[in-house]
Motif scaffolding. Structure first.
Motif, mmCIF file in Angstrom:
data_model
loop_
_atom_site.group_PDB
_atom_site.id
_atom_site.type_symbol
_atom_site.label_atom_id
_atom_site.label_comp_id
_atom_site.label_asym_id
_atom_site.label_seq_id
_atom_site.Cartn_x
_atom_site.Cartn_y
_atom_site.Cartn_z
ATOM 1 N N GLN A 236 -23.012 111.672 104.449
ATOM 2 C CA GLN A 236 -23.416 111.424 103.068
ATOM 3 C C GLN A 236 -22.615 112.256 102.071
ATOM 4 O O GLN A 236 -22.197 111.758 101.023
ATOM 5 C CB GLN A 236 -24.909 111.713 102.893
ATOM 6 C CG GLN A 236 -25.424 111.418 101.492
ATOM 7 C CD GLN A 236 -26.890 111.741 101.337
ATOM 8 O OE1 GLN A 236 -27.451 112.482 102.136
ATOM 9 N NE2 GLN A 236 -27.532 111.195 100.317
ATOM 10 N N ARG A 237 -22.361 113.525 102.394
ATOM 11 C CA ARG A 237 -21.658 114.409 101.456
ATOM 12 C C ARG A 237 -20.145 114.226 101.481
ATOM 13 O O ARG A 237 -19.443 114.759 100.631
ATOM 14 C CB ARG A 237 -22.015 115.871 101.760
ATOM 15 C CG ARG A 237 -23.451 116.227 101.417
ATOM 16 C CD ARG A 237 -23.748 117.689 101.672
ATOM 17 N NE ARG A 237 -25.078 118.076 101.226
ATOM 18 C CZ ARG A 237 -26.180 117.913 101.930
ATOM 19 N NH1 ARG A 237 -26.108 117.394 103.151
ATOM 20 N NH2 ARG A 237 -27.363 118.274 101.444
ATOM 21 N N GLU A 238 -19.646 113.498 102.457
ATOM 22 C CA GLU A 238 -18.196 113.305 102.550
ATOM 23 C C GLU A 238 -17.722 112.055 101.832
ATOM 24 O O GLU A 238 -16.524 111.905 101.588
ATOM 25 C CB GLU A 238 -17.766 113.251 104.024
ATOM 26 C CG GLU A 238 -18.033 114.554 104.766
ATOM 27 C CD GLU A 238 -17.415 114.551 106.158
ATOM 28 O OE1 GLU A 238 -16.394 113.869 106.350
ATOM 29 O OE2 GLU A 238 -17.957 115.237 107.042
ATOM 30 N N ALA A 239 -18.620 111.174 101.497
ATOM 31 C CA ALA A 239 -18.246 109.952 100.787
ATOM 32 C C ALA A 239 -18.187 110.209 99.290
ATOM 33 O O ALA A 239 -18.920 111.049 98.759
ATOM 34 C CB ALA A 239 -19.252 108.841 101.090
ATOM 35 N N ALA A 240 -17.301 109.487 98.619
ATOM 36 C CA ALA A 240 -17.170 109.664 97.176
ATOM 37 C C ALA A 240 -18.389 109.148 96.425
ATOM 38 O O ALA A 240 -18.698 109.622 95.334
ATOM 39 C CB ALA A 240 -15.909 108.940 96.686
ATOM 40 N N SER A 241 -19.091 108.193 97.006
ATOM 41 C CA SER A 241 -20.261 107.609 96.357
ATOM 42 C C SER A 241 -21.147 106.961 97.415
ATOM 43 O O SER A 241 -20.672 106.658 98.521
ATOM 44 C CB SER A 241 -19.842 106.556 95.330
ATOM 45 O OG SER A 241 -19.247 105.444 95.984
ATOM 46 N N PRO A 242 -22.417 106.729 97.098
ATOM 47 C CA PRO A 242 -23.290 106.027 98.052
ATOM 48 C C PRO A 242 -22.765 104.641 98.403
ATOM 49 O O PRO A 242 -22.922 104.172 99.533
ATOM 50 C CB PRO A 242 -24.631 105.954 97.306
ATOM 51 C CG PRO A 242 -24.595 107.089 96.343
ATOM 52 C CD PRO A 242 -23.165 107.207 95.921
ATOM 53 N N GLU A 243 -22.123 103.986 97.412
ATOM 54 C CA GLU A 243 -21.585 102.652 97.663
ATOM 55 C C GLU A 243 -20.450 102.693 98.678
ATOM 56 O O GLU A 243 -20.380 101.832 99.567
ATOM 57 C CB GLU A 243 -21.088 102.031 96.355
ATOM 58 C CG GLU A 243 -22.177 101.702 95.355
ATOM 59 C CD GLU A 243 -22.721 102.926 94.636
ATOM 60 O OE1 GLU A 243 -23.837 102.860 94.091
ATOM 61 O OE2 GLU A 243 -22.018 103.971 94.635
ATOM 62 N N GLU A 244 -19.577 103.704 98.565
ATOM 63 C CA GLU A 244 -18.493 103.820 99.524
ATOM 64 C C GLU A 244 -19.040 104.086 100.929
ATOM 65 O O GLU A 244 -18.591 103.478 101.906
ATOM 66 C CB GLU A 244 -17.539 104.958 99.135
ATOM 67 C CG GLU A 244 -16.386 105.103 100.106
ATOM 68 C CD GLU A 244 -15.606 106.405 99.933
ATOM 69 O OE1 GLU A 244 -14.396 106.394 100.220
ATOM 70 O OE2 GLU A 244 -16.216 107.419 99.539
ATOM 71 N N LEU A 245 -20.013 104.978 101.017
ATOM 72 C CA LEU A 245 -20.599 105.283 102.318
ATOM 73 C C LEU A 245 -21.219 104.027 102.928
ATOM 74 O O LEU A 245 -21.014 103.736 104.105
ATOM 75 C CB LEU A 245 -21.668 106.370 102.163
ATOM 76 C CG LEU A 245 -22.405 106.776 103.436
ATOM 77 C CD1 LEU A 245 -21.440 107.396 104.445
ATOM 78 C CD2 LEU A 245 -23.539 107.742 103.114
ATOM 79 N N HIS A 246 -21.968 103.280 102.143
ATOM 80 C CA HIS A 246 -22.592 102.057 102.645
ATOM 81 C C HIS A 246 -21.553 101.078 103.169
ATOM 82 O O HIS A 246 -21.697 100.514 104.262
ATOM 83 C CB HIS A 246 -23.410 101.409 101.530
ATOM 84 C CG HIS A 246 -23.891 100.035 101.862
ATOM 85 N ND1 HIS A 246 -23.168 98.900 101.545
ATOM 86 C CD2 HIS A 246 -25.011 99.600 102.493
ATOM 87 C CE1 HIS A 246 -23.820 97.828 101.976
ATOM 88 N NE2 HIS A 246 -24.925 98.223 102.543
ATOM 89 N N ASP A 247 -20.482 100.869 102.394
ATOM 90 C CA ASP A 247 -19.472 99.885 102.780
ATOM 91 C C ASP A 247 -18.749 100.292 104.063
ATOM 92 O O ASP A 247 -18.507 99.454 104.942
ATOM 93 C CB ASP A 247 -18.455 99.707 101.648
ATOM 94 C CG ASP A 247 -19.071 99.038 100.420
ATOM 95 O OD1 ASP A 247 -20.183 98.473 100.548
ATOM 96 O OD2 ASP A 247 -18.452 99.095 99.336
#
Length: 262
Positions: A236-247
């Protein structure tokens, strides 16, 4: 603006605000105002006559701040339960489940403990409520998937729907992962609940596994389902945004599930 919903402790009457006595002339003025407002203009949202209370569902009189509504134990209709759950999860994450009291949750909400008690009798009830909500959302995906043909499109849609639930309920999933002792105690009243999520994960895995699949393909399908929740927590903390993490999580899960069918 939705009409606030009054909440009080069970058996207690809500506080009353008593205004000054009305004169006859004011009563006549209000009667004329009601007569004028009976036409089409009132139905289209005209303001009530001066001195009248807003009609049901309309905005309160000017000067009624949200803070004043909260102080009386009022919440906007439709969002009360979700707001309480969100604030409780915030406090559980900040200071721990065991160290958080119902009083502190009420204070963060800006209401009395009696008002909060109207919805939830204890913090344990709050936890049970958001865990049950998460379970119900999973059941909806499983029911939908079971009604569809076993096609690549169905498999992708099941994973997409599940990953969307995980993204929205990540705070709940984190709570369950970090408070396993409390979860075991809270859910110990039902043996079925202890294995509730294991059974649902297996159901999701079965739905994205082709009929007659080999053991390796069934394992890939299970890994695809489990990876969505685990990766969402761990990265979670490594993604630029929740949307990027989800994708990214969804793509990896789909690649895993598709590997057994190529």
């Amino acid at each position: 603006m939705d009409e606030p919903t009054h909440v009080t402790a069970v058996g207690a009457a809500p506080p009353l605000e008593v205004g000054p006595a009305r004169s006859r002339s004011r009563d006549r003025s209000r009667a004329r105002g009601r007569s004028r407002s009976s036409g089409l203009g009132s139905a289209r949202g005209e303001s009530p006559a001066r001195g009248e209370s807003p009609a049901r569902g309309e905005s309160p009189a000017r000067g009624e701040s949200p803070a004043r509504h909260r102080a009386r134990g009022e919440f906007p209709r439709g969002g009360t339960r979700e707001r309480i759950q969100a604030i409780a999860l915030e406090l559980f994450a900040e200071q721990g489940y065991e160290k958080t009291s119902l009083r502190e949750i009420a204070e963060r909400l800006g209401v009395t403990k009696a008002a909060l008690y109207y919805h939830f009798k204890s913090k344990e009830d709050i936890v049970r409520s958001f865990v049950e909500d998460y379970r119900a959302e999973l059941e909806q995906v499983i029911a939908w998937g079971a009604s569809q043909p076993r096609t690549p499109g169905t498999r992708a849609e099941i994973l997409r729907r599940y990953s969307g639930i995980v993204s929205e309920q990540l705070a709940v999933i984190r709570f369950m992962e970090q408070n396993q002792a409390a979860m075991h105690s809270l859910m110990s009243d039902s043996g079925a609940r202890k294995k509730m999520f294991r059974d649902q994960f297996m159901s999701l895995s079965d739905l994205i596994t082709p009929p007659g699949a080999a053991l390796a393909d069934r394992i890939r399908a299970t890994m695809a389902v489990v990876s969505i929740g685990m990766a969402s927590l761990l990265f979670q903390r490594e993604a630029a945004s929740p949307e990027e993490l989800h994708d990214v999580v969804l793509k990896v899960a789909c690649d895993l599930a598709d590997a057994g069918t190529s």
